[in-house]
Design an enzyme around this catalytic site. Structure first.
Site, PDB file in Angstrom:
ATOM      1  N   ALA A 181       4.214   3.874   1.018  1.00  0.00           N
ATOM      2  CA  ALA A 181       4.622   4.163   2.365  1.00  0.00           C
ATOM      3  C   ALA A 181       5.764   3.205   2.760  1.00  0.00           C
ATOM      4  CB  ALA A 181       3.713   4.616   3.533  1.00  0.00           C
TER       5      ALA A 181
ATOM      6  N   SER B 227       6.546  -0.828  10.349  1.00  0.00           N
ATOM      7  CA  SER B 227       5.175  -0.582   9.853  1.00  0.00           C
ATOM      8  C   SER B 227       5.122   0.905   9.336  1.00  0.00           C
ATOM      9  CB  SER B 227       4.230  -0.685  10.956  1.00  0.00           C
ATOM     10  OG  SER B 227       2.828  -0.213  10.586  1.00  0.00           O
ATOM     11  N   SER B 228       4.203   1.106   8.031  1.00  0.00           N
ATOM     12  CA  SER B 228       3.790   2.460   7.816  1.00  0.00           C
ATOM     13  C   SER B 228       3.145   3.306   8.456  1.00  0.00           C
ATOM     14  CB  SER B 228       3.078   2.143   6.282  1.00  0.00           C
ATOM     15  OG  SER B 228       3.650   1.464   5.522  1.00  0.00           O
TER      16      SER B 228
ATOM     17  N   GLN C  59     -10.247  -2.515   2.282  1.00  0.00           N
ATOM     18  CA  GLN C  59      -9.895  -3.390   3.188  1.00  0.00           C
ATOM     19  C   GLN C  59      -9.761  -2.407   4.630  1.00  0.00           C
ATOM     20  OE1 GLN C  59      -6.088  -4.088   1.415  1.00  0.00           O
ATOM     21  NE2 GLN C  59      -5.057  -3.926   3.425  1.00  0.00           N
TER      22      GLN C  59
ATOM     23  N   HIS D  51       9.406  -3.617   3.421  1.00  0.00           N
ATOM     24  CA  HIS D  51       8.890  -3.684   1.986  1.00  0.00           C
ATOM     25  C   HIS D  51      10.077  -4.055   1.312  1.00  0.00           C
ATOM     26  CE1 HIS D  51       5.586  -1.031   3.662  1.00  0.00           C
ATOM     27  NE2 HIS D  51       4.991  -2.014   2.934  1.00  0.00           N
TER      28      HIS D  51
ATOM     29  N   MET E 257       0.961  -1.113   0.034  1.00  0.00           N
ATOM     30  CA  MET E 257       0.089  -0.070   0.071  1.00  0.00           C
ATOM     31  C   MET E 257       0.867   1.310   0.046  1.00  0.00           C
ATOM     32  SD  MET E 257      -3.383  -0.694   1.953  1.00  0.00           S
ATOM     33  CE  MET E 257      -2.779  -0.923   3.678  1.00  0.00           C
TER      34      MET E 257
ATOM     35  N   HIS F 287       9.290   1.053   3.379  1.00  0.00           N
ATOM     36  CA  HIS F 287      10.119   1.077   4.556  1.00  0.00           C
ATOM     37  C   HIS F 287      11.057  -0.283   4.310  1.00  0.00           C
ATOM     38  CE1 HIS F 287       7.343  -1.826   6.491  1.00  0.00           C
ATOM     39  NE2 HIS F 287       6.716  -1.108   6.770  1.00  0.00           N
TER      40      HIS F 287
HETATM   41  P1  AMP Z   1       1.489  -3.063   3.557  1.00  0.00           P
HETATM   42  O1  AMP Z   1       1.866  -1.988   2.440  1.00  0.00           O
HETATM   43  O2  AMP Z   1       1.611  -2.724   4.906  1.00  0.00           O
HETATM   44  O3  AMP Z   1       0.023  -3.484   3.066  1.00  0.00           O
HETATM   45  O4  AMP Z   1       2.267  -4.463   3.470  1.00  0.00           O
HETATM   46  C1  AMP Z   1       2.834  -4.870   2.163  1.00  0.00           C
HETATM   47  C2  AMP Z   1       3.466  -6.036   2.546  1.00  0.00           C
HETATM   48  O5  AMP Z   1       4.903  -5.818   3.276  1.00  0.00           O
HETATM   49  C3  AMP Z   1       2.670  -7.091   3.103  1.00  0.00           C
HETATM   50  O6  AMP Z   1       3.108  -8.148   2.671  1.00  0.00           O
HETATM   51  C4  AMP Z   1       3.177  -7.005   4.675  1.00  0.00           C
HETATM   52  O7  AMP Z   1       3.221  -8.244   5.497  1.00  0.00           O
HETATM   53  C5  AMP Z   1       4.811  -6.611   4.501  1.00  0.00           C
HETATM   54  N1  AMP Z   1       5.341  -5.972   5.404  1.00  0.00           N
HETATM   55  C6  AMP Z   1       4.900  -4.970   6.112  1.00  0.00           C
HETATM   56  N2  AMP Z   1       5.818  -4.626   7.140  1.00  0.00           N
HETATM   57  C7  AMP Z   1       6.713  -5.491   7.006  1.00  0.00           C
HETATM   58  C8  AMP Z   1       7.900  -5.689   7.895  1.00  0.00           C
HETATM   59  N3  AMP Z   1       8.039  -4.991   8.889  1.00  0.00           N
HETATM   60  N4  AMP Z   1       8.761  -6.984   7.572  1.00  0.00           N
HETATM   61  C9  AMP Z   1       8.282  -7.562   6.757  1.00  0.00           C
HETATM   62  N5  AMP Z   1       7.256  -7.405   5.900  1.00  0.00           N
HETATM   63  C10 AMP Z   1       6.451  -6.550   5.974  1.00  0.00           C
END
Ligand code: AMP
Length: 296
Positions: free
Chosen positions: A23, A194-195, A58, A28, A21, A25
């Site tokens: 943002a 986390s974002s 979501q 990702h 999504m 870090h």
């Molecule tokens: P999101 O952008 O938060 O929807 O996350 C996208 C993907 O990145 C998902 O598969 C998350 O599980 C993964 N993700 C987010 N934070 C982390 C992290 N700290 N370590 C590993 N994978 C992550």
């Protein structure tokens, strides 16, 4: 890397897909690096496709959706630094592209698997969340048709839901990507990246360290009940008691509770141990974390 918004510009070769999504870090970036490392397993040395799409369906809290960080320029740089090749793609579609109205062709969304509705973890605290996740992932798979998709263990229940969803679709004869898990990336103090961490004040960031500490405390306990108690104690000592949504030890794959939480469990198989999972609010920010239990 190429930034595209139109699915017609997606590559024909089945690529390695990293849904996000934005943002972005270091968590990702690790998924992109994992995809980069996987290329050699394929004769085609496939491209990586990173989607950046803040999926409205979501979010169960409209405020959370409105304030979700949007950092496209920085995201592209981060992907390039994580091993992105010139032919790799950032796919940042508009909402209308993902959810055309009226729909141009139906997206096959299998019924929600049990692991998305029964554990009383994320499913209980974010009603509708996994329906939205399955909807967008099925739609992105339909558009991208990847060979493999990489998901973070950070969102453990989501990973199990996607595995179950793709297994059901495969059993129904649909071509599905391999689902690859990548470990959680943490900041130096243990906080899972986390974002949403950017919204934490310095004091909240300090409190948030209790999540990974609680998982560590749990790993030293020999019964699930003791592990759950240890997690709660740690979170309460950090002042997070009122924000706890769950602090639980479950079967790693089904996320069902263990039958005898007061006894020392036998791992079902060496590859499917148990998982300790936490969700708690820190101020107004909801954080989740998880770890293998007991420690491997
Ligand atoms: P999101 O952008 O938060 O929807 O996350 C996208 C993907 O990145 C998902 O598969 C998350 O599980 C993964 N993700 C987010 N934070 C982390 C992290 N700290 N370590 C590993 N994978 C992550």
């Amino acid at each position: 890397m190429r930034l595209i918004t139109n699915p017609a510009d997606l590559p024909r070769t089945r690529g390695l897909f990293v849904p996000t999504m934005g943002a972005l870090h270091a968590g990702h970036a690790a998924l992109v690096r994992a995809a980069d490392a996987m290329r050699t397993q394929y004769q085609t040395s496939p491209p990586i496709i990173i989607s950046i799409f803040i999926n409205p369906t979501q979010f169960n809290d409209p405020k959370d959706l409105a304030r979700y960080p949007r950092t496209l320029e920085a995201d592209i740089n981060l992907c390039e630094q994580a091993g992105g090749r010139p032919d790799d793609i950032i796919f940042a579609p508009e909402v209308e592209t993902i959810y055309p109205s009226p729909p141009k062709r139906p997206t096959p969304v299998p019924p929600l698997p049990k692991v998305a509705t029964e554990p009383r973890l994320e499913d209980a605290h974010r009603p509708g969340h996994f329906a939205g996740v399955c909807q967008v992932v099925a739609r992105l798979f339909q558009l991208i048709n990847p060979a493999a998709a990489i998901f973070g263990e950070k969102d453990w229940q989501q990973l199990q839901v996607i595995r179950a969803m793709t297994a059901a679709a495969r059993a129904a004869g649909q071509i599905q990507p391999d689902i690859i898990a990548a470990p959680t990336i943490r900041e130096a103090g243990g906080l899972a990246m986390s974002s949403r961490n950017i919204f934490l004040s310095p004091a909240e960031r300090e409190q948030a360290l209790a999540l990974s500490q609680a998982l560590c405390d749990a790993s030293a306990q020999i019964t699930p009940a003791a592990a759950e108690q240890a997690m709660r104690s740690r979170l309460e000592s950090a002042g997070l008691g009122p924000g706890i949504q769950y602090a639980a030890v479950r079967h790693a794959e089904t996320l069902q509770p263990l039958k005898n939480p007061d006894t020392v469990p036998t791992p079902p198989t060496p590859s499917t141990p148990y998982r300790a999972l936490i969700a708690t609010k820190v101020g107004s920010i909801r954080l989740i974390d998880n770890a293998a239990w007991p420690a491997r």
